[in-house]
Design a protein around this motif. Sequence first.
Motif, short mmCIF file in Angstrom:
data_model
loop_
_atom_site.label_atom_id
_atom_site.label_comp_id
_atom_site.label_asym_id
_atom_site.label_seq_id
_atom_site.Cartn_x
_atom_site.Cartn_y
_atom_site.Cartn_z
N LEU A 46 -7.41 -0.55 12.67
CA LEU A 46 -7.41 -1.41 11.49
C LEU A 46 -8.71 -1.29 10.69
N GLY A 47 -8.58 -1.52 9.39
CA GLY A 47 -9.77 -1.60 8.53
C GLY A 47 -10.53 -0.30 8.40
N ILE A 48 -9.82 0.82 8.35
CA ILE A 48 -10.47 2.14 8.22
C ILE A 48 -10.68 2.44 6.73
N ARG A 49 -11.90 2.74 6.37
CA ARG A 49 -12.16 3.07 4.96
C ARG A 49 -11.58 4.44 4.64
N TYR A 50 -10.85 4.53 3.51
CA TYR A 50 -10.29 5.82 3.11
C TYR A 50 -10.92 6.37 1.82
N ALA A 51 -11.67 5.54 1.11
CA ALA A 51 -12.33 6.01 -0.12
C ALA A 51 -13.34 4.97 -0.58
N HIS A 52 -14.22 5.37 -1.45
CA HIS A 52 -15.14 4.47 -2.15
C HIS A 52 -14.76 4.49 -3.63
N ALA A 53 -15.14 3.44 -4.35
CA ALA A 53 -14.83 3.43 -5.79
C ALA A 53 -15.85 2.60 -6.55
N LEU A 109 -11.16 -0.62 -0.18
CA LEU A 109 -10.23 0.50 0.06
C LEU A 109 -10.16 0.83 1.54
N TYR A 110 -9.35 0.01 2.24
CA TYR A 110 -9.16 0.16 3.68
C TYR A 110 -7.68 0.43 3.97
N LEU A 111 -7.44 1.09 5.10
CA LEU A 111 -6.06 1.27 5.56
C LEU A 111 -5.95 0.93 7.04
N VAL A 127 3.34 3.62 11.17
CA VAL A 127 3.31 2.93 9.88
C VAL A 127 1.86 2.80 9.43
N VAL A 128 1.60 3.19 8.18
CA VAL A 128 0.27 3.05 7.59
C VAL A 128 0.36 2.07 6.43
N THR A 129 -0.48 1.06 6.42
CA THR A 129 -0.57 0.13 5.30
C THR A 129 -1.97 0.21 4.71
N PHE A 130 -2.13 -0.14 3.45
CA PHE A 130 -3.45 -0.02 2.83
C PHE A 130 -3.60 -0.95 1.63
N SER A 131 -4.84 -1.18 1.25
CA SER A 131 -5.17 -1.95 0.05
C SER A 131 -5.46 -0.99 -1.10
N TYR A 132 -5.24 -1.46 -2.31
CA TYR A 132 -5.64 -0.71 -3.50
C TYR A 132 -6.07 -1.71 -4.56
N ARG A 133 -6.92 -1.27 -5.47
CA ARG A 133 -7.48 -2.19 -6.46
C ARG A 133 -6.40 -2.78 -7.36
N LEU A 134 -6.54 -4.08 -7.64
CA LEU A 134 -5.55 -4.83 -8.39
C LEU A 134 -6.13 -5.36 -9.70
N ASN A 135 -5.26 -5.92 -10.51
CA ASN A 135 -5.59 -6.54 -11.80
C ASN A 135 -6.61 -5.72 -12.59
#
Length: 604
Positions: A59-66, A130-132, A178-186
Motif C-alpha cells: 500500500l501507498g507506493i509512490r508511482y510519480a511526482h508532480a 500520487l500513490y498506488l 488488483v491495483v488501485t491508485f490516486s490521481y489529481r482532482l479538481n
Amino acid sequence: MECNRNFLTFVAFVFHLVCSFFSTQVLCVDAPFIHIPGNGVISGTYLKMFRTQNIKAYLGIRYAHARRFSPPDVELTPWKGIFNATTFGADCLQQNPMPSMGPETDQILKILSSETQQGGSARKYEENCLYLNVFVPDGLPEINGYAVVVWIHSGDFSTGSPIDVNPFQLVFKQKVIVVTFSYRLNIFGFFTTDDGEAQGNYGLMDQAAALYWVKKNINFFGGDTNRITLMGHDAGAISVALHMTSGEWSKGGFQKAIIMSGNPLNAVKLPADYEGSLDQVSSTFGCPRRPTSMFMQCLRKIDAQRLSENLPVVSWGPVLDFGLSNTSYPFIENQPEILFKRGSYHKVPVIIGVTDMEEVLTLFKDNLDAEISAADLEGFYNDIAVNDMHKLVKNYEWCSNYDLIAESIHFIYDNDTDKDMRKSNKHIISAHTEKFYITPMQMFAEMIGKDQPVYSYVFKRRPESLLQELPRWISVPKYFDQVFVWGNPYMTNTVNWKSADKKIAEIIMTLWANFAKTSNPTKSNVYIKWNAMKPSNDSVLLIDENFNTDNLHNNQRIHFWKSLYPKILYYSADCCNSTNSGGSLLITKTLTIISTLSIIVKLF
C-alpha cells in the motif's frame, strides 16, 4: 551506503524465499518483501478475512511526482532502506468532508468501502498524492503470472479515492491482482487555459503514469504484463474510454477495458469553456487573470489546502488539449466520438454496461415517493429540448420549435397501456438512461465491434439485502451494481446478506475475472450465454435472476435517440435560424417527422 543497500536487498530476498516457501502453511508477520529494480525493497502486509482468507497488500507506493499544473514525472529516486508499504497513502485534495449524494447512495458507498481503511482512521488529504496500492492473491501465480485489473475510481473528476472500494474478495476468490491508485482532482488535475500556458488533463496524465508503473513493475508482484485490464466506473469509466483514444500516453499500457456506468462518447470541454470559471478563481484568490503566467504563478504560491477548501463551484474535467503544449503530446486530440468513428484508438476487447436507472436517486433526490404529474413529465421533456437546442445553436434566444422536440420525445415514451401509478416517474428515468447511457453504449459498440469483441450488459437487479425501503418502482441506481462486482456480500460487515445476493456476486466476479484472464467473460466456471455485440445483432446481457440476453437492434427507443432524434434537432435548429417565410417548410418537416414516428412505432 551502497554496501548497506546491497545487504538489505539480500536480506529481503532471503526473507521472500522463506515466506514464499511457508506461505501455504504458516502466516508471516509481513507479506514477502519485493525488490523493485531502480526503486528499492518494499514490505507489505497480509489482509485477513475470516480464518482462512488472506491476500497480500502493498500500500501507498509512490508511482510519480508532480509539480502543480504540470505533467507527472515518472522518474523516482530510490528510497533508502526498506519501504514500509503497509498503510494507504493520502488521498488527493478535494472537498472534505465530501458532500452527501443522498442517504441511499451514501449507504451504498459506505458498504463498498467496508474495511478498506484500516482501523476506521480518518482519511488524509494532500497535494502530493500520487500513490498506488497492489493487492495480490496469496499463493503461487500461474506460469505467466496473475491477470491484473487496474481500477480507476468513481467520482466526478473532483472527488473520489482508491479506497472507495475494497478489492479483497475479487482478489481472493478470482486470483487476480488488483491495483488501485490516486490521481489529481479538481483544479489540481484539470486546470487549463486557452493560450497554451496550462495544458490541462493532468489527472489523466497521472492515470497514464500509474499504468506505466504497473506495466513496468507488476511482474515483480507475480503479475502478467500482457494481461492488464483497465477498469473504471462513472468518471473512471469515462477515463478508461479516454485512455483508449489517448495516443502515445497509454499506448501498450493495457490489453482490455471494462467501462461501467459511463458514457464513452461523452463530449469533452474546450479550453474556452473554462474562461468564466477561471475568472471566478482569479477573483476568489485575488490573483491577476492576465497574463496567464502571472495567474499561474500566483495560484502556485497559494497553500494547497486553502486553494482546495475555497474553490468556487466548477465542473472540472477532461478538456480537448490538442495544440496546448509544445513539450508533451495531447491527451485528447479530438472529441472521443470522432476518434472512435475514424478508428483512432487502442483496439482492445471491451466490457461496457450500465444500470437500468443510473441517475434515479439524483433526479428524484427528495421525492422518491412522489408521483410525477403529467405536467412535470412535459416539463422534463421540454428541459431536454431546450438544453439540446442550446448546445446546437450556441445561444439562449427563444426558439419556437422546442415544442416539436418535446412532443417527439413524449410520443415515443407515451404508453397508455401502462397502468402503473408511477408510469411518469419511470418514463422520466427511462428517457434519461436510454438517452445518456444505453444509446451511447450501443453506438460505441457498433463503432468498435468490427475490430474487437465488445460485451455489453444492463444491470436490472439490485441487492435484495439492502435498502428494501426504496419504492418498488425503483430498479438499479448508479453504484448499486458495484456491490456485486467487488463481492461485498462475502465481506464481514453488519449487513445480513441473502444467499441470492451472494450468488449474483459470485457470477459477476467470475465473468469479470474471466474477461481479465482470457478476454472472454464466459470462458470457464459460469454457465451463461453472453455473445459479443455485432452490427446485425446488438446483443446485451440483462443481469437479473435469469441472465437472459436482449437485442438492442429491435428497441424503438434506442433507434429514436440514435437516428431520428438528431434529425429532429437539426430540423428544428434550421427552422429557428430561418425567417418567418420558412413557416410552410416547418409545417412540412413537422408532418414528416410525426409520420416517421408513427411508422417506427408500428414497425416495433
